[in-house]
Design a protein around this motif. Structure first.
Motif, PDB file in Angstrom:
ATOM      1  N   UNK A 247     -60.467 -24.796  67.563  1.00 51.60           N
ATOM      2  CA  UNK A 247     -59.874 -25.523  68.689  1.00 51.60           C
ATOM      3  C   UNK A 247     -59.125 -24.649  69.792  1.00 51.60           C
ATOM      4  N   UNK A 248     -59.860 -23.378  69.907  1.00 50.73           N
ATOM      5  CA  UNK A 248     -59.256 -22.628  71.130  1.00 50.73           C
ATOM      6  C   UNK A 248     -60.484 -22.422  71.789  1.00 50.73           C
ATOM      7  N   UNK A 249     -60.180 -21.468  72.861  1.00 55.36           N
ATOM      8  CA  UNK A 249     -61.047 -21.236  74.183  1.00 55.36           C
ATOM      9  C   UNK A 249     -61.440 -19.655  73.586  1.00 55.36           C
ATOM     10  N   UNK A 250     -62.686 -19.227  73.762  1.00 58.04           N
ATOM     11  CA  UNK A 250     -63.285 -17.761  73.932  1.00 58.04           C
ATOM     12  C   UNK A 250     -62.211 -17.071  74.689  1.00 58.04           C
ATOM     13  N   UNK A 251     -61.811 -15.810  74.350  1.00 57.12           N
ATOM     14  CA  UNK A 251     -60.938 -14.928  75.216  1.00 57.12           C
ATOM     15  C   UNK A 251     -61.711 -14.688  76.240  1.00 57.12           C
ATOM     16  N   UNK A 252     -63.054 -14.093  76.122  1.00 63.38           N
ATOM     17  CA  UNK A 252     -63.737 -13.542  77.168  1.00 63.38           C
ATOM     18  C   UNK A 252     -63.975 -14.665  78.289  1.00 63.38           C
ATOM     19  N   UNK A 253     -64.428 -15.650  77.812  1.00 61.86           N
ATOM     20  CA  UNK A 253     -64.698 -16.959  78.580  1.00 61.86           C
ATOM     21  C   UNK A 253     -63.420 -17.441  79.328  1.00 61.86           C
ATOM     22  N   UNK A 254     -62.261 -17.458  78.709  1.00 62.27           N
ATOM     23  CA  UNK A 254     -61.180 -17.669  79.485  1.00 62.27           C
ATOM     24  C   UNK A 254     -60.728 -16.590  80.737  1.00 62.27           C
ATOM     25  N   UNK A 255     -61.013 -15.351  80.451  1.00 62.02           N
ATOM     26  CA  UNK A 255     -60.670 -14.365  81.446  1.00 62.02           C
ATOM     27  C   UNK A 255     -61.787 -14.231  82.514  1.00 62.02           C
ATOM     28  N   UNK A 256     -62.823 -14.822  82.343  1.00 61.14           N
ATOM     29  CA  UNK A 256     -64.004 -15.071  83.211  1.00 61.14           C
ATOM     30  C   UNK A 256     -63.664 -16.192  84.170  1.00 61.14           C
ATOM     31  N   UNK A 257     -63.029 -17.248  83.505  1.00 58.49           N
ATOM     32  CA  UNK A 257     -62.484 -18.366  84.337  1.00 58.49           C
ATOM     33  C   UNK A 257     -61.377 -17.927  84.966  1.00 58.49           C
ATOM     34  N   UNK A 258     -60.436 -17.214  84.597  1.00 61.52           N
ATOM     35  CA  UNK A 258     -59.281 -16.974  85.298  1.00 61.52           C
ATOM     36  C   UNK A 258     -59.662 -15.907  86.490  1.00 61.52           C
ATOM     37  N   UNK A 259     -60.283 -15.071  86.176  1.00 61.58           N
ATOM     38  CA  UNK A 259     -60.672 -14.066  87.245  1.00 61.58           C
ATOM     39  C   UNK A 259     -61.394 -14.646  88.398  1.00 61.58           C
ATOM     40  N   UNK A 260     -62.314 -15.474  88.088  1.00 64.89           N
ATOM     41  CA  UNK A 260     -63.126 -16.281  88.979  1.00 64.89           C
ATOM     42  C   UNK A 260     -62.263 -17.104  90.056  1.00 64.89           C
ATOM     43  N   UNK A 261     -61.732 -17.891  89.202  1.00 66.40           N
ATOM     44  CA  UNK A 261     -60.723 -18.910  89.942  1.00 66.40           C
ATOM     45  C   UNK A 261     -59.625 -18.352  90.914  1.00 66.40           C
ATOM     46  N   UNK A 262     -59.093 -17.370  90.514  1.00 63.50           N
ATOM     47  CA  UNK A 262     -58.068 -16.520  91.325  1.00 63.50           C
ATOM     48  C   UNK A 262     -58.732 -16.079  92.612  1.00 63.50           C
ATOM     49  N   UNK A 263     -59.804 -16.126  92.728  1.00 64.36           N
ATOM     50  CA  UNK A 263     -60.302 -15.488  94.082  1.00 64.36           C
ATOM     51  C   UNK A 263     -60.198 -16.642  95.050  1.00 64.36           C
ATOM     52  N   UNK A 264     -60.139 -17.827  94.676  1.00 64.28           N
ATOM     53  CA  UNK A 264     -59.922 -19.236  95.466  1.00 64.28           C
ATOM     54  C   UNK A 264     -58.441 -18.764  96.324  1.00 64.28           C
TER      55      UNK A 264
END
Length: 294
Positions: A247-264
């Motif tokens: 029930x947790x999110x993959x750490x690499x996937x979370x970092x990819x999401x965070x890095x990508x969305x913060x470019x907005x």
């Protein structure tokens, strides 16, 4: 005899105490000697890869710029599958910061480098100082408006330009869309890197549509059910299908999401919600670009 034993015990205690103090001093110095800066290299596919390196101590901006540019000419990262963006013959003739304008004066070897690589790398690394609003490029002391084989005006350089834009990107297209850097995993020489590609998103679509467009590029089975932005915090509600068995999110996937969305634009932090619960484990301020210890 007891006196002698007591003295020996005291000496051992004092030596241990002094050693402890020196150890603490070393630890504190190690903690203080951390000054992460981002530089850019390229891989054998000519993709630009941002890397965080420890330069150990802060210096004035002019010297810091020189240090970072020199590192991006270096071949010492080739064992990591990373190659210099700039040629060895490129010289920085001067760096000056005046009224929030950073001016970098190069020799004409700058013309020998890939124009788009230069524009993207300098935009990404040289306008990330809080004191810098504008970057000006000179060659042999003369202001330069364009580089050969590029129709992107150097006056348009900004930190939002991104890395690994499409080769056919032109200045008109830049102004009509919102640029976002979307990250993917890439294994190079046995090392795992987060590699960005800059996509252009229609700036007139809703925030939720923008978020889902980005998430689709990261992994096509990720979908945001809702998205809102308040006080710099982007809150996204995701479908539970991305959760692991625990029930947790993959750490690499979370970092990819965070890095990508913060470019907005105007995003300071990301809060990921699944089934009404926040599952975020990464502070945006703690993210780094492919840290390599040297």
């Amino acid at each position: 005899m007891k006196f002698k034993i007591t003295m020996i015990t005291m000496v051992i205690f004092l030596l241990a105490f002094v050693s402890y103090l020196y150890l603490q001093e070393d630890i504190n110095n190690t903690e203080m000697d951390t000054y992460l800066q981002t530089v850019v290299f390229k891989d054998s596919d000519n993709e630009l890869i941002p890397v965080s390196l420890n330069f150990y101590s802060a210096v004035d901006i002019e010297e810091d710029v020189m240090n970072r540019l020199e590192m991006m000419k270096s071949t010492e990262m080739e064992s990591y599958g990373l190659y210099p963006v700039f040629s060895q013959d490129l010289e920085v003739l001067g760096v000056e910061l005046n009224n929030s304008v950073l001016t970098i004066n190069f020799n004409d070897e700058l013309y020998s480098n890939n124009a788009l690589d230069i524009i993207e790398t300098l935009s990404f690394t040289m306008i990330d100082y809080s004191e810098v609003d504008t970057l000006e490029i000179q060659i042999n002391g003369e202001n330069v408006s364009y580089l050969p084989n590029s129709d992107i005006p150097l006056s348009a350089l900004s930190s939002t330009l991104g890395l690994n834009n499409f080769e056919d990107t032109n200045s008109t297209y830049l102004h009509n869309t919102t640029p976002v850097m979307i990250y993917q995993n890439k294994n190079i020489n046995g090392y795992n890197y987060y590699v960005p590609t800059t996509y252009r998103i229609n700036e007139n679509i809703s925030l939720l549509e923008q978020v889902n467009t980005i998430l689709h590029y990261i992994q096509n089975n990720i979908q945001a059910l809702d998205a809102s932005l308040n006080d710099g915090i982007l809150t996204i509600e995701l479908d539970s299908n991305i959760l692991l068995d625990n029930e947790t999110i993959d750490k690499d996937l979370e970092e990819l999401i965070v890095l990508s969305l913060t470019s907005l634009e105007n995003i300071d932090n990301i809060d990921i919600i699944i089934d009404g619960q926040s599952i975020s484990t990464i502070e945006t301020s703690e993210t780094t670009y492919n840290y390599i210890k040297i």
